[in-house]
Design an enzyme around this catalytic site. Structure first.
Site, PDB file in Angstrom:
ATOM      1  N   GLY A  46       0.793  -1.147  -0.061  1.00 33.05           N
ATOM      2  CA  GLY A  46      -0.095  -0.057  -0.018  1.00 33.05           C
ATOM      3  C   GLY A  46       0.738   1.234  -0.065  1.00 33.05           C
ATOM      4  O   GLY A  46       2.073   1.238   0.457  1.00 33.05           O
ATOM      5  N   GLN A  51       2.657   9.997   1.429  1.00 35.62           N
ATOM      6  CA  GLN A  51       4.032   9.310   1.421  1.00 35.62           C
ATOM      7  C   GLN A  51       4.823   9.721   0.365  1.00 35.62           C
ATOM      8  O   GLN A  51       6.190   9.562   0.378  1.00 35.62           O
ATOM      9  CB  GLN A  51       3.971   7.711   1.542  1.00 35.62           C
ATOM     10  CG  GLN A  51       3.316   7.262   2.853  1.00 35.62           C
ATOM     11  CD  GLN A  51       2.997   5.982   2.785  1.00 35.62           C
ATOM     12  OE1 GLN A  51       2.126   5.361   2.121  1.00 35.62           O
ATOM     13  NE2 GLN A  51       4.033   5.101   3.322  1.00 35.62           N
ATOM     14  N   CYS A  88       5.449  -0.296   7.491  1.00 33.62           N
ATOM     15  CA  CYS A  88       5.166   0.893   6.637  1.00 33.62           C
ATOM     16  C   CYS A  88       6.171   1.246   5.919  1.00 33.62           C
ATOM     17  O   CYS A  88       7.352   1.245   6.166  1.00 33.62           O
ATOM     18  CB  CYS A  88       4.652   2.113   7.307  1.00 33.62           C
ATOM     19  SG  CYS A  88       4.278   3.600   6.636  1.00 33.62           S
ATOM     20  N   LEU A  89       6.107   1.541   4.422  1.00 34.80           N
ATOM     21  CA  LEU A  89       7.456   1.985   3.874  1.00 34.80           C
ATOM     22  C   LEU A  89       7.937   3.198   4.375  1.00 34.80           C
ATOM     23  O   LEU A  89       9.016   3.539   3.746  1.00 34.80           O
ATOM     24  CB  LEU A  89       6.733   2.173   2.189  1.00 34.80           C
ATOM     25  CG  LEU A  89       6.432   0.827   1.498  1.00 34.80           C
ATOM     26  CD1 LEU A  89       6.006   1.094   0.206  1.00 34.80           C
ATOM     27  CD2 LEU A  89       7.584  -0.014   1.682  1.00 34.80           C
ATOM     28  N   HIS A 130      -4.947   1.111   7.160  1.00 38.64           N
ATOM     29  CA  HIS A 130      -3.701   1.833   7.225  1.00 38.64           C
ATOM     30  C   HIS A 130      -3.285   3.011   6.215  1.00 38.64           C
ATOM     31  O   HIS A 130      -2.746   4.012   6.616  1.00 38.64           O
ATOM     32  CB  HIS A 130      -2.495   0.874   7.172  1.00 38.64           C
ATOM     33  CG  HIS A 130      -0.955   1.115   7.080  1.00 38.64           C
ATOM     34  ND1 HIS A 130       0.108   0.650   7.724  1.00 38.64           N
ATOM     35  CD2 HIS A 130      -0.404   2.074   6.177  1.00 38.64           C
ATOM     36  CE1 HIS A 130       1.141   1.426   7.896  1.00 38.64           C
ATOM     37  NE2 HIS A 130       1.053   2.147   6.840  1.00 38.64           N
ATOM     38  N   GLU A 131      -3.600   2.986   5.025  1.00 40.50           N
ATOM     39  CA  GLU A 131      -3.605   3.749   3.906  1.00 40.50           C
ATOM     40  C   GLU A 131      -4.497   5.011   4.325  1.00 40.50           C
ATOM     41  O   GLU A 131      -3.923   6.041   4.073  1.00 40.50           O
ATOM     42  CB  GLU A 131      -3.903   3.343   2.594  1.00 40.50           C
ATOM     43  CG  GLU A 131      -2.683   2.142   2.195  1.00 40.50           C
ATOM     44  CD  GLU A 131      -1.269   2.395   2.541  1.00 40.50           C
ATOM     45  OE1 GLU A 131      -0.831   3.615   2.697  1.00 40.50           O
ATOM     46  OE2 GLU A 131      -0.676   1.776   2.838  1.00 40.50           O
ATOM     47  N   HIS A 134      -3.077   7.378   6.738  1.00 38.61           N
ATOM     48  CA  HIS A 134      -2.183   8.310   6.252  1.00 38.61           C
ATOM     49  C   HIS A 134      -2.753   9.738   5.590  1.00 38.61           C
ATOM     50  O   HIS A 134      -1.907  10.497   5.861  1.00 38.61           O
ATOM     51  CB  HIS A 134      -1.397   7.728   4.998  1.00 38.61           C
ATOM     52  CG  HIS A 134      -0.119   6.693   5.414  1.00 38.61           C
ATOM     53  ND1 HIS A 134       1.023   7.363   5.911  1.00 38.61           N
ATOM     54  CD2 HIS A 134       0.239   5.382   4.911  1.00 38.61           C
ATOM     55  CE1 HIS A 134       1.842   6.432   6.272  1.00 38.61           C
ATOM     56  NE2 HIS A 134       1.498   5.259   5.622  1.00 38.61           N
TER      57      HIS A 134
HETATM   58 NI    NI Z   1       2.177   3.369   5.590  1.00 42.94          NI
END
Ligand code: NI
Length: 148
Positions: A46, A51, A88-89, A130-131, A134
């Site tokens: 995701g 981000q 998370c990236l 999660h996304e 963000h």
């Molecule tokens: Ni994330």
């Protein structure tokens, strides 16, 4: 193929509330394409626009059943609860157990502005939550439960 730089934990953009998408234009489509390339290159499941420093309400997920693009997503139903390890990236190498609903239903728009409904269970529900978090400047670290 065009990838973008993924902002890392500590970047103030990750704490900001993103704005609603009003224009379903070529720029949105291009950014979604870049996000797809960026997510696959990073081997994530995701990625949310903030981000990559774009403070607009859209994100993508792919938990193994194909890419889903969500513009202006809103969780309209939640059911059950799950406790699973999450990463998370933007927070590489850090995994925490979070509390998430087991199932969610999300109302959103596609890249053309058409209304869509996306339902997810398990990993897919977690990725959706999660996304979407963000977009409100919330990281999974904020959802981590205290471990014994
Ligand atoms: Ni994330």
């Amino acid at each position: 193929m065009a990838t973008r730089n993924i902002l890392k934990y500590g970047d103030p953009a990750l704490k900001k509330i993103s704005r609603t998408v009003l224009n379903f234009d070529e720029r949105l489509a291009q950014t979604l394409d870049d996000m797809r390339d960026t997510m696959y290159e990073a081997e994530g499941c995701g990625l949310a626009a903030p981000q990559i420093g774009v403070l607009r309400r859209y994100c993508i997920i792919d938990v193994g059943d194909g890419i889903i693009e969500l513009v202006n997503p809103v969780i309209i139903e939640k059911e059950g609860v799950q406790y699973e390890s999450e990463g998370c990236l933007s927070v590489p190498g850090n995994y925490k157990t979070t509390k998430r609903p087991m199932k969610v239903k999300v109302r959103a728009q596609d890249r053309h502005g058409n209304k869509i409904i996306v339902e997810g269970e398990g990993l897919k529900a977690r990725a959706l939550c999660h996304e979407i978090d963000h977009l409100d400047g919330i990281l999974f670290l904020d959802r981590a439960i205290k471990e014994q």
